[in-house]
Design a protein around this motif. Structure first.
Motif, mmCIF file in Angstrom:
data_model
loop_
_atom_site.group_PDB
_atom_site.id
_atom_site.type_symbol
_atom_site.label_atom_id
_atom_site.label_comp_id
_atom_site.label_asym_id
_atom_site.label_seq_id
_atom_site.Cartn_x
_atom_site.Cartn_y
_atom_site.Cartn_z
ATOM 1 N N GLY A 1 -70.061 17.076 -84.753
ATOM 2 C CA GLY A 1 -69.757 18.138 -85.704
ATOM 3 C C GLY A 1 -68.442 18.834 -85.406
ATOM 4 O O GLY A 1 -67.663 19.127 -86.321
ATOM 5 N N ILE A 2 -68.168 19.114 -84.128
ATOM 6 C CA ILE A 2 -66.920 19.777 -83.760
ATOM 7 C C ILE A 2 -65.721 18.923 -84.167
ATOM 8 O O ILE A 2 -64.752 19.417 -84.758
ATOM 9 C CB ILE A 2 -66.885 20.063 -82.243
ATOM 10 N N VAL A 3 -65.790 17.624 -83.868
ATOM 11 C CA VAL A 3 -64.668 16.735 -84.185
ATOM 12 C C VAL A 3 -64.489 16.595 -85.689
ATOM 13 O O VAL A 3 -63.376 16.729 -86.215
ATOM 14 C CB VAL A 3 -64.892 15.352 -83.535
ATOM 15 N N VAL A 4 -65.580 16.342 -86.407
ATOM 16 C CA VAL A 4 -65.476 16.144 -87.857
ATOM 17 C C VAL A 4 -65.028 17.418 -88.564
ATOM 18 O O VAL A 4 -64.194 17.388 -89.473
ATOM 19 C CB VAL A 4 -66.824 15.650 -88.430
ATOM 20 N N ASN A 5 -65.563 18.559 -88.151
ATOM 21 C CA ASN A 5 -65.193 19.812 -88.806
ATOM 22 C C ASN A 5 -63.777 20.247 -88.447
ATOM 23 O O ASN A 5 -63.092 20.883 -89.263
ATOM 24 C CB ASN A 5 -66.202 20.907 -88.459
ATOM 25 N N LEU A 6 -63.324 19.917 -87.266
ATOM 26 C CA LEU A 6 -61.920 20.147 -86.934
ATOM 27 C C LEU A 6 -61.029 19.286 -87.827
ATOM 28 O O LEU A 6 -59.976 19.722 -88.291
ATOM 29 C CB LEU A 6 -61.654 19.810 -85.466
ATOM 30 N N GLN A 7 -61.478 18.065 -88.073
ATOM 31 C CA GLN A 7 -60.727 17.189 -88.961
ATOM 32 C C GLN A 7 -60.730 17.743 -90.378
ATOM 33 O O GLN A 7 -59.707 17.745 -91.060
ATOM 34 C CB GLN A 7 -61.327 15.787 -88.938
ATOM 35 N N ASN A 8 -61.892 18.241 -90.833
ATOM 36 C CA ASN A 8 -61.982 18.807 -92.180
ATOM 37 C C ASN A 8 -61.081 20.019 -92.340
ATOM 38 O O ASN A 8 -60.231 20.071 -93.243
ATOM 39 C CB ASN A 8 -63.429 19.206 -92.488
ATOM 40 N N TYR A 9 -61.253 21.004 -91.483
ATOM 41 C CA TYR A 9 -60.553 22.273 -91.630
ATOM 42 C C TYR A 9 -59.138 22.245 -91.058
ATOM 43 O O TYR A 9 -58.328 23.111 -91.364
ATOM 44 C CB TYR A 9 -61.356 23.400 -90.973
ATOM 45 N N GLY A 10 -58.856 21.241 -90.238
ATOM 46 C CA GLY A 10 -57.550 21.207 -89.605
ATOM 47 C C GLY A 10 -56.560 20.236 -90.206
ATOM 48 O O GLY A 10 -55.360 20.528 -90.261
ATOM 49 N N VAL A 11 -57.022 19.080 -90.706
ATOM 50 C CA VAL A 11 -56.070 18.056 -91.139
ATOM 51 C C VAL A 11 -56.398 17.471 -92.507
ATOM 52 O O VAL A 11 -55.685 16.590 -92.986
ATOM 53 C CB VAL A 11 -55.996 16.904 -90.103
ATOM 54 N N ASP A 12 -57.454 17.942 -93.145
ATOM 55 C CA ASP A 12 -57.862 17.395 -94.441
ATOM 56 C C ASP A 12 -57.053 18.037 -95.559
ATOM 57 O O ASP A 12 -57.002 19.261 -95.690
ATOM 58 C CB ASP A 12 -59.358 17.654 -94.653
ATOM 59 N N GLN A 13 -56.449 17.212 -96.398
ATOM 60 C CA GLN A 13 -55.634 17.703 -97.509
ATOM 61 C C GLN A 13 -56.401 18.637 -98.425
ATOM 62 O O GLN A 13 -55.852 19.591 -98.978
ATOM 63 C CB GLN A 13 -55.099 16.506 -98.307
ATOM 64 N N ASN A 14 -57.710 18.398 -98.615
ATOM 65 C CA ASN A 14 -58.541 19.244 -99.471
ATOM 66 C C ASN A 14 -58.443 20.713 -99.062
ATOM 67 O O ASN A 14 -58.381 21.609 -99.915
ATOM 68 C CB ASN A 14 -60.005 18.813 -99.403
ATOM 69 N N TYR A 15 -58.466 20.959 -97.765
ATOM 70 C CA TYR A 15 -58.451 22.324 -97.252
ATOM 71 C C TYR A 15 -57.026 22.851 -97.099
ATOM 72 O O TYR A 15 -56.753 24.020 -97.396
ATOM 73 C CB TYR A 15 -59.192 22.379 -95.909
ATOM 74 N N VAL A 16 -56.124 21.990 -96.645
ATOM 75 C CA VAL A 16 -54.736 22.410 -96.443
ATOM 76 C C VAL A 16 -54.118 22.879 -97.759
ATOM 77 O O VAL A 16 -53.364 23.860 -97.795
ATOM 78 C CB VAL A 16 -53.915 21.259 -95.832
ATOM 79 N N GLN A 17 -54.451 22.212 -98.847
ATOM 80 C CA GLN A 17 -53.923 22.618 -100.149
ATOM 81 C C GLN A 17 -54.373 24.031 -100.513
ATOM 82 O O GLN A 17 -53.643 24.783 -101.154
ATOM 83 C CB GLN A 17 -54.389 21.625 -101.220
ATOM 84 N N ARG A 18 -55.568 24.400 -100.102
ATOM 85 C CA ARG A 18 -56.068 25.752 -100.355
ATOM 86 C C ARG A 18 -55.356 26.770 -99.482
ATOM 87 O O ARG A 18 -55.095 27.892 -99.916
ATOM 88 C CB ARG A 18 -57.584 25.796 -100.132
ATOM 89 N N TYR A 19 -55.057 26.391 -98.245
ATOM 90 C CA TYR A 19 -54.272 27.295 -97.402
ATOM 91 C C TYR A 19 -52.912 27.563 -98.049
ATOM 92 O O TYR A 19 -52.423 28.700 -98.046
ATOM 93 C CB TYR A 19 -54.042 26.686 -96.016
#
Length: 491
Positions: free
Chosen positions: A237-255
């Motif tokens: 979970g830590i690795v996948v969620n770091l990937q989601n919130y840290g490097v995923d375009q879906n989230y970065v676009q919102r930032y």
């Protein structure tokens, strides 16, 4: 589904499509299509981040897992505060400084063109599998409820989402995500309340039955890397969620769509934290369903076998919930899925435009040409996602299938990002060798059972650890070679 349920459901589908399409006038440029006009309220972006993370995978598969076993999947949620805190502290300021629509521009700045291509390609593969899985679960739900053909549901749902996300751009995606997030929370709360107060001896009977059957367990605490123990799921979970919130375009676009750096950090943190209690709510529904069918009613024979957990919640919705409430729950499930799908359409098209078309084909493209590329890319991605969903119809457990596929297709891309951020040295050779080593480990762990049989060395580790080992190897090999290599230019 009776008439009232159909009316409630159709009002939601048509309403969301029309509302999303109203943003068409605000998306006349490629910049407004991908990043908005810096006029989106913080609460909308926060809810959008939450709704992007929640999907039909959560809404159906989490109750299914809790019904079938226990709360082991909640350990994955417990890793979110760690991941979202790290993302808001390190990743958000980085992306706001780079100031690019793509999350992967930074990789080229650190390691060159190959790194940008690698991570963006991994992202696109992951999104296609995500779109396919979510569309499949939506088709499965409506098939169980209304008896409609799964393939038809998948195709129609994919097309509806594609249309409004294309017309309204990121603004439509963010606002519809926020509304859908509210709808799915309300639907889940209403459903849980109905189950609890349907128990013959009151709500506390559900807790008694669940405790007697150890339904609240978080999994084994033993140090066994071959099973989904508490520790294996937590690390995963830590690795996948770091990937989601840290490097995923879906989230970065919102930032990047946020008005200020402060708003972006808050949205990243709060959007992640909100998922923790809501995921517990989904699991609670699964546990309550188990107690309900232990004390109030009996499931039909075809739903009593192993790996049937994904189908229990849809069965309950259509056979037990009163008229109107079933329509609300169906709308909630579709809200969860459609929010994630629309995000994937928009973000994947953004990556294609920024990381491929603008970079390698036409750097000086006009706005009209860029908009045409965005529309075409969204269309192609939606078609491929629909085809993948149709191919997944016979998959037994959607949640397990998604987690396994995500581990393979993500390619341990987080490891390269961590190397780029935390390594003081810019060593391209080290980064390349790290990626090659990480991919070799991922392929070995993924294919050893097929190539060498069940006694192969790779089968001693649970599938969830594939992405963990891949990420770790990429970072460690790249970091060590960077320390020893000659190309030691600091950032």
């Amino acid at each position: 589904m009776d008439t009232l349920d159909i009316v409630v459901f159709l009002i939601y589908i048509v309403g969301i499509a029309i509302f999303g399409s109203t943003f068409f006038k605000k998306t006349k440029t490629s910049s407004s299509y991908t990043l908005g006009n810096k006029d989106i309220p913080q609460w909308v972006i926060t809810m959008s981040i939450f709704a992007t993370f929640v999907s039909s995978i959560s809404y159906l598969a989490l109750p299914g897992n809790a019904f079938q076993s226990n709360w082991n999947a909640f350990v994955f949620s417990l890793s979110l505060p760690i991941a979202s805190l790290i993302a808001s502290r390190f990743f958000v300021p980085l992306y706001r400084k780079v100031n690019s629509p793509s999350a992967y521009t930074f990789m080229e700045q650190r390691f060159g063109t190959w790194a940008r291509i690698y991570v963006s390609f991994c992202y696109l593969l992951t999104q296609l599998m995500r779109i396919g899985t979510i569309l499949y679960l939506l088709g499965l739900t409506l098939n169980a409820i209304a008896g409609w053909d799964i393939t038809t549901i998948i195709v129609l749902t994919g097309l509806v989402v594609a249309v409004y996300s294309m017309l309204g751009g990121i603004s439509a995606v963010l606002w519809t995500d926020a509304i859908q997030g509210i709808i799915l929370i309300v639907g889940a709360i209403v459903c849980l309340g109905f189950i609890l107060f349907s128990m013959p001896e009151g709500p506390f009977q559900m807790f008694e039955i669940a405790m007697d059957n150890r339904k609240f367990g978080l999994g084994s605490f033993e140090l066994d890397l071959s099973k989904p123990t508490f520790w294996v799921v937590l690390i995963y979970g830590i690795v996948v969620n770091l990937q989601n919130y840290g490097v995923d375009q879906n989230y970065v676009q919102r930032y990047m769509a946020s008005k200020t750096d402060k708003d972006a950090k808050r949205s990243a943190l709060m959007g992640g934290l909100l998922y923790v209690p809501i995921s517990a709510l989904f699991l609670f529904i699964g546990t309550a369903l188990f107690a309900y069918y232990e004390s109030v009613a009996t499931l039909p024979t075809e739903l009593q076998g192993a790996n049937m957990g994904d189908r229990v919640f849809p069965y309950f919705i259509v056979n037990v919930l009163p008229s109107g409430m079933s329509g609300l729950l169906i709308a909630s499930i579709f809200a969860a899925g459609m929010s994630t799908i629309s995000t994937s359409f928009n973000s994947s098209a953004t990556v294609f435009l920024t990381d491929y078309y603008n970079k390698y084909y036409k750097k000086t493209a006009t706005n009209e040409q860029r908009m045409r590329v965005l529309y075409i890319a969204s269309s192609v991605i939606s078609i491929i996602g629909i085809l993948i969903a149709i191919a997944m119809i016979n998959v037994k457990s959607a949640l397990d299938a998604w987690w396994k596929l995500a581990s393979i297709f993500s390619g341990g891309m987080l490891g390269l990002f961590l190397l780029a951020i935390f390594s003081r040295h810019k060593n391209t050779v080290g980064a390349i060798l790290g990626v090659i080593s990480g991919l070799a480990v991922i392929l070995w762990l993924s294919l050893s059972n097929i190539l060498l049989g069940p006694n192969a060395l790779g089968n001693q580790f649970h599938t969830y650890l594939t992405i963990v080992f891949g990420t770790g190897i990429i970072f460690l090999v790249g970091f060590l070679i960077s320390l020893c290599g000659k190309e030691n230019n600091t950032k």
